[in-house]
Enzyme design. Sequence first.
Site, PDB file in Angstrom:
ATOM      1  N   LYS A  54       0.806  -1.223   0.000  1.00 50.61           N
ATOM      2  CA  LYS A  54       0.000   0.000   0.000  1.00 50.61           C
ATOM      3  C   LYS A  54       0.843   1.279   0.000  1.00 50.61           C
ATOM      4  O   LYS A  54       0.381   2.330  -0.424  1.00 50.61           O
ATOM      5  CB  LYS A  54      -0.959   0.027   1.189  1.00 50.61           C
ATOM      6  CG  LYS A  54      -2.086  -0.988   1.111  1.00 50.61           C
ATOM      7  CD  LYS A  54      -3.319  -0.371   0.562  1.00 50.61           C
ATOM      8  CE  LYS A  54      -4.573  -1.229   0.567  1.00 50.61           C
ATOM      9  NZ  LYS A  54      -4.530  -2.599   1.030  1.00 50.61           N
ATOM     10  N   SER A  79      -8.785   1.381   8.334  1.00 51.31           N
ATOM     11  CA  SER A  79      -8.262   0.924   9.617  1.00 51.31           C
ATOM     12  C   SER A  79      -7.033   0.078   9.357  1.00 51.31           C
ATOM     13  O   SER A  79      -6.396  -0.414  10.261  1.00 51.31           O
ATOM     14  CB  SER A  79      -9.327   0.107  10.346  1.00 51.31           C
ATOM     15  OG  SER A  79      -9.773  -0.929   9.506  1.00 51.31           O
ATOM     16  N   GLU A 210      -9.611 -14.170  -4.354  1.00 53.82           N
ATOM     17  CA  GLU A 210     -10.432 -13.569  -3.292  1.00 53.82           C
ATOM     18  C   GLU A 210     -10.714 -14.596  -2.206  1.00 53.82           C
ATOM     19  O   GLU A 210     -10.638 -15.799  -2.441  1.00 53.82           O
ATOM     20  CB  GLU A 210     -11.810 -13.160  -3.857  1.00 53.82           C
ATOM     21  CG  GLU A 210     -11.793 -11.946  -4.739  1.00 53.82           C
ATOM     22  CD  GLU A 210     -13.207 -11.538  -5.116  1.00 53.82           C
ATOM     23  OE1 GLU A 210     -13.593 -10.404  -4.751  1.00 53.82           O
ATOM     24  OE2 GLU A 210     -13.922 -12.318  -5.769  1.00 53.82           O
ATOM     25  N   GLY A 214     -15.998 -13.876   0.428  1.00 56.03           N
ATOM     26  CA  GLY A 214     -16.232 -12.529  -0.113  1.00 56.03           C
ATOM     27  C   GLY A 214     -15.798 -12.433  -1.559  1.00 56.03           C
ATOM     28  O   GLY A 214     -14.875 -11.702  -1.888  1.00 56.03           O
ATOM     29  N   ASP A 216     -16.942 -11.002  -4.239  1.00 56.26           N
ATOM     30  CA  ASP A 216     -17.735 -10.015  -4.983  1.00 56.26           C
ATOM     31  C   ASP A 216     -17.157  -9.716  -6.364  1.00 56.26           C
ATOM     32  O   ASP A 216     -17.895  -9.493  -7.316  1.00 56.26           O
ATOM     33  CB  ASP A 216     -17.873  -8.719  -4.175  1.00 56.26           C
ATOM     34  CG  ASP A 216     -16.536  -8.087  -3.881  1.00 56.26           C
ATOM     35  OD1 ASP A 216     -15.788  -8.654  -3.064  1.00 56.26           O
ATOM     36  OD2 ASP A 216     -16.216  -7.048  -4.480  1.00 56.26           O
ATOM     37  N   SER A 310       1.242  -9.911  -0.557  1.00 55.83           N
ATOM     38  CA  SER A 310       0.896  -8.488  -0.478  1.00 55.83           C
ATOM     39  C   SER A 310       1.237  -7.787   0.833  1.00 55.83           C
ATOM     40  O   SER A 310       1.413  -6.572   0.851  1.00 55.83           O
ATOM     41  CB  SER A 310      -0.591  -8.302  -0.789  1.00 55.83           C
ATOM     42  OG  SER A 310      -1.379  -9.016   0.132  1.00 55.83           O
TER      43      SER A 310
HETATM   44  C1  LIG Z   1      -5.230  -3.648   0.774  1.00 55.35           C
HETATM   45  C2  LIG Z   1      -4.648  -4.989   0.785  1.00 55.35           C
HETATM   46  C3  LIG Z   1      -5.050  -5.967  -0.157  1.00 55.35           C
HETATM   47  C4  LIG Z   1      -6.127  -5.704  -1.199  1.00 55.35           C
HETATM   48  O1  LIG Z   1      -5.728  -4.728  -2.126  1.00 55.35           O
HETATM   49  P1  LIG Z   1      -6.761  -4.019  -3.106  1.00 55.35           P
HETATM   50  O2  LIG Z   1      -5.973  -3.001  -3.828  1.00 55.35           O
HETATM   51  O3  LIG Z   1      -7.847  -3.419  -2.257  1.00 55.35           O
HETATM   52  O4  LIG Z   1      -7.318  -5.085  -3.995  1.00 55.35           O
HETATM   53  C5  LIG Z   1      -4.410  -7.177  -0.136  1.00 55.35           C
HETATM   54  N1  LIG Z   1      -3.445  -7.469   0.764  1.00 55.35           N
HETATM   55  C6  LIG Z   1      -3.052  -6.579   1.689  1.00 55.35           C
HETATM   56  C7  LIG Z   1      -1.979  -6.965   2.646  1.00 55.35           C
HETATM   57  C8  LIG Z   1      -3.631  -5.299   1.724  1.00 55.35           C
HETATM   58  O5  LIG Z   1      -3.230  -4.412   2.645  1.00 55.35           O
END
Ligand SMILES: *Cc1c(COP(=O)(O)O)cnc(C)c1O
Length: 328
Positions: A54, A79, A210, A214, A216, A310
Amino acid sequence: MTLPIDFADIQAAAQRLRPVAHRTPTLRSRTADERTGAKVFFKCENLQRIGAFKFRGAYNALARFSPAQREAGAVTFSSGNHAQAVALSARLLGMPATIIMPGDAPAMKIAATRGYGADIVLYDRRLEDREAIGRQLAHERGMTLIPPYDHADVMAGQGTAALELIEDVAAMGEGPLDALLVCVGGGGLISGCAVAARHLTPGCRVIGVEPQAGNDVQQSLALGRIVNIALPDTIADGAQTLHAGELTFAVMRECVDEVLTVSDAQLVATMRFFGERMKLVVEPTGCLAAAALLEGVTRLAGRRVGVIVSGGNIDLARYGELLSHPPA
Ligand SMILES: *Cc1c(COP(=O)(O)O)cnc(C)c1O
């Protein structure tokens, strides 16, 4: 059709991020390769600043502010990892930031966000609408609202993760990726990654993952319109989104080949794999993409497969609890 972002936007984001973001490692694992029959390349965004990808999108968005926007600063509602990403980016760029967080968010997360110097506005999840509070603050204080995924600069920033992964695989002397697995919440990460992959490796299948509870985006792509769901019951808290964004959906429709789902039990099995085999702490949401491959939801034997890991932000007591008492 013109999409909200193109490859040039991702290249420009990569330039802005180079001096400040970590170039996270692309790691291999013999165990992962043996188990799947594929050549697997893990892009470790759990090792990114603030512990998740992020930071890329938030910094890219804030770095593009005009002088007047910088003066007033950024506001967001989250959050989770996006809150810390905006707070750190604002500090690095010397601008104020206000983060709207639920009053019942974990104290640790509130403290971490405040630690980056952001103003925290707490709201009542049951009674108040965080988006309305965000718009009001933006209006009153002249601050610029940066949402967690449905924003072109955020999406372009997230795409730099795939750009680096694809460059790293080439630098290892490997051929192009056959598939790229990416987790999906609101779709910001996969939108940017899909645009990068489509440009750099046109034959690569882009596969979203996903939580089962969830799905979606899976439903939305099947129906051709954005589907809203109730708050999903899953340990993947970063993917508990209720619907995709307008911009992210437009990109996903064009550039995502398929969306798969995994269960919470498969996420915990994957957390265990990362901890035991790769010595990596990965949060449940960060395991989505890897779980689809390692748990056999998709079979990609003989292929070169990129996997975005991620994020790694999880309270260690909670981590231990999930590993010792995995969900059924
Ligand atoms: C925000 C987040 C996601 C999802 O990312 P999107 O851009 O909303 O699809 C996945 N993994 C982590 C660790 C995140 O912080």
